[in-house]
Design an enzyme around this catalytic site. Sequence first.
Site, PDB file in Angstrom:
ATOM      1  N   LEU A  12     -10.086  -0.999   4.279  1.00 34.26           N
ATOM      2  CA  LEU A  12      -9.150   0.128   4.238  1.00 34.26           C
ATOM      3  C   LEU A  12      -9.631   1.250   5.142  1.00 34.26           C
ATOM      4  O   LEU A  12      -9.543   2.427   4.811  1.00 34.26           O
ATOM      5  CB  LEU A  12      -8.987   0.610   2.799  1.00 34.26           C
ATOM      6  CG  LEU A  12      -8.304  -0.393   1.860  1.00 34.26           C
ATOM      7  CD1 LEU A  12      -8.438   0.051   0.410  1.00 34.26           C
ATOM      8  CD2 LEU A  12      -6.831  -0.561   2.228  1.00 34.26           C
ATOM      9  N   VAL A  15      -7.503   1.088  10.503  1.00 36.18           N
ATOM     10  CA  VAL A  15      -6.417   0.129  10.671  1.00 36.18           C
ATOM     11  C   VAL A  15      -5.799  -0.239   9.324  1.00 36.18           C
ATOM     12  O   VAL A  15      -4.573  -0.290   9.178  1.00 36.18           O
ATOM     13  CB  VAL A  15      -6.897  -1.131  11.420  1.00 36.18           C
ATOM     14  CG1 VAL A  15      -5.777  -2.162  11.491  1.00 36.18           C
ATOM     15  CG2 VAL A  15      -7.379  -0.774  12.818  1.00 36.18           C
ATOM     16  N   LYS A 207     -11.896 -10.636  23.455  1.00 39.91           N
ATOM     17  CA  LYS A 207     -10.438 -10.726  23.653  1.00 39.91           C
ATOM     18  C   LYS A 207     -10.109 -11.730  24.743  1.00 39.91           C
ATOM     19  O   LYS A 207      -9.157 -12.507  24.630  1.00 39.91           O
ATOM     20  CB  LYS A 207      -9.886  -9.347  23.993  1.00 39.91           C
ATOM     21  CG  LYS A 207     -10.073  -8.331  22.863  1.00 39.91           C
ATOM     22  CD  LYS A 207      -9.755  -6.926  23.357  1.00 39.91           C
ATOM     23  CE  LYS A 207     -10.022  -5.878  22.281  1.00 39.91           C
ATOM     24  NZ  LYS A 207     -10.007  -4.510  22.847  1.00 39.91           N
TER      25      LYS A 207
END
EC number: 1.1.1.3
Lengths: 438, 438
Positions: A12, A15, A207
Amino acid sequence: MSEPLRIALAGLGTVGGGVVRLIETNAELIARRAGRPIVITAISARNRGKNRGFDMARYAWEDDMVILGEREDVDVVVELVGGADGPALALARTTFEAGKALVTANKAMVANHGIELASRAEAAKTAFKFEAAVAGGIPVIKGLKEGAAANYIHRVYGILNGTCNYILSTMEDTGRDFADVLAEAQAKGFAEADPSFDIDGIDAAHKLAILSSIAFGTAVDFPGVTITGIRRLLAADIAQADALGYYIRLIGMAETEVDAEGKRRLFQRVHPHLVHRDHPLAHVDGATNAVVAEGNFVGRLLFQGAGAGDGPTASAVVADLIDIARGDIGAPFSIPAAELDMAARADTGHRTGKAYLRFTVADRPGTLAEIAAAMRDAGVSIESLIQKGRVEIDGEERVLVALVTHHGPESAIAKALDLLEGSPSLAEAPLVMHILEE
Amino acid sequence: MSEPLRIALAGLGTVGGGVVRLIETNAELIARRAGRPIVITAISARNRGKNRGFDMARYAWEDDMVILGEREDVDVVVELVGGADGPALALARTTFEAGKALVTANKAMVANHGIELASRAEAAKTAFKFEAAVAGGIPVIKGLKEGAAANYIHRVYGILNGTCNYILSTMEDTGRDFADVLAEAQAKGFAEADPSFDIDGIDAAHKLAILSSIAFGTAVDFPGVTITGIRRLLAADIAQADALGYYIRLIGMAETEVDAEGKRRLFQRVHPHLVHRDHPLAHVDGATNAVVAEGNFVGRLLFQGAGAGDGPTASAVVADLIDIARGDIGAPFSIPAAELDMAARADTGHRTGKAYLRFTVADRPGTLAEIAAAMRDAGVSIESLIQKGRVEIDGEERVLVALVTHHGPESAIAKALDLLEGSPSLAEAPLVMHILEE
């Protein structure tokens, strides 16, 4: 309207908070698009007591996040904890074990364990989605997996780290040096206290490894990415590039090539590049990300947008949830994990291109001749050479010599640098940047 | 692997040929991505005898394309005939009647009959997809429907016509006039013999009407698009804009706004705009298209790529087929047709912004004072005013006066033009271009 899709949220932070806010704020729209409501049923985070700006009492709490994957009242687990291993990976495995779907923004986990997790998800006939793991809010995984699905992609590249791009474009705009801009970015919260993941290119490499798997149908090979970050860049490099018509961007690039024996090989590199002013990536400023994919029918596609932040990342997470609510449980990497090609890594020796080289040399006669001789002996042809003014490095006065090569083999540059290795004329290892081909 | 998805192709022009070539060339990849092969079973076109560069004997032929929708051996009809009505529309209706899916690149038909066709497809629980109808190969419909699905989009705009963008960027690069560049584009096959659909903005308006429906969840309202093309642009306008730091682009823009009574209204306009050099759309050159969407969580997304051509358009058509093969038959306009909002059209009177105005005036004293007085009386504040050199128009010597307004109401500009209406000083109606807001 059908039964709601019930989700559990692990993590939490920024994001996670964004996901709660998005699901609450746009609930009606999401339900119409998904064909059914998406509701949060359970949550978990490291610190239960922290005030997160929403009423946590509405959701069931688990101290042990791994339990989320086993709850009867949960259809999808959203993992926003981060970290390649540890609780995130345990939660992912438990979730698939229980036959539930997983959505994650965790690039490190997908880059390191993506294939294993995809196999588990496929075996359980459930969804494993990670749009938010690459380029934040930009739907680039969907763009490659579905939008460009009919194409053989031969190259995918882009600006994959917003922190680096913010630093580079701020250096560009202000003429300030790297360390100075990084310190400011840290003070403003744009860069982490330990910035290494970003500025050393590791985040971009995570990525890139995910993108290349999806683009080429190859198994994710994060250790196969050659990585150079932006730590060594000077304001003088930016100014020099600018004078030549280029901007400097940290580019992650992957290509497939066919070797002499007809075998497909995978090339993956994260490296600062000189990008010509006419190239669309040159105008990607601030924390923005952008990805270019080149397909055999569609040509060049560009996807651009916010690469990080709670809103954009939450947008990608909830897009995945809407897909799942609609019943989309396609192969996580576009084709089944068992069919992904274990491509060998490409040898970079035969690659060709133009490059920018910058030497930091002692201020004495003959150093320029020594560099020029090494270039000549290695067969590197110089297009332009600039001897810049003096700079002080670690209290010593140095001279910067920058040059741009003609198009030629990268192996020749490596050879020239070998010839110069250990030369007392060089105050530090030369800086090499490739020039992005059009 | 499951049963093949069997398609019928209506229309074998440039795009139809591209679809055949793509399905044949990338067959193996397509089957892996789709989970089953995609095969062509039947074809139809106006002229059977024409050589199209592939073996037509492999596919069943229908003289009457409408019959394709009724064939037992067809799962999906791909309509590439074009035209808002006529055979294309008859084929679409027959196809849904028979419970089969339809994929089309026909923007005119979707812009004019999209909601009717979507209702028919939804009633038949089958797919109706038209990614290729907007921005060629760019997966922007998917990007909005799915990638940005969790967001309320408040604005969508972009460069939607490649022919116009080719003409504008060529004028920019060469300093040549509109008619001259258009003639060359026609000779090269980049523009139609009757170029009106492109250069008068109708094609862009079709695409914009489709995009706004998907972005906002409103019913397609093509007649509600205010359209101005690029026919009246002069080389002098391009040069003037350039001197002020702008490029000229034909922009299609749609926004929703809430009126005084709290009702949502739809604003849609296709119009040449001045785009600041720092805006990503300023660097979209040649026949490229680009679409920007702004969402309440994701922020600004940009999608860019080839807006036309056989390869890119075929890529979008086959992406739709792969989605259908995977079982995706979601609502054509993202939410069910019956739930689309019949939004009233926005009143443009209260819009504000900066504008570029160009007057072609008689070469005599007092005309500048007359224009300035009209601006003053209408409350238009002038940021900069340039009296350009003489031009010859229809054999008469004229003077061009260009000005840029400060940010202000569009209604004031309309009032100023009303005041000048019929003035003998003006040789033709003034040209107005809006300046794109950041």
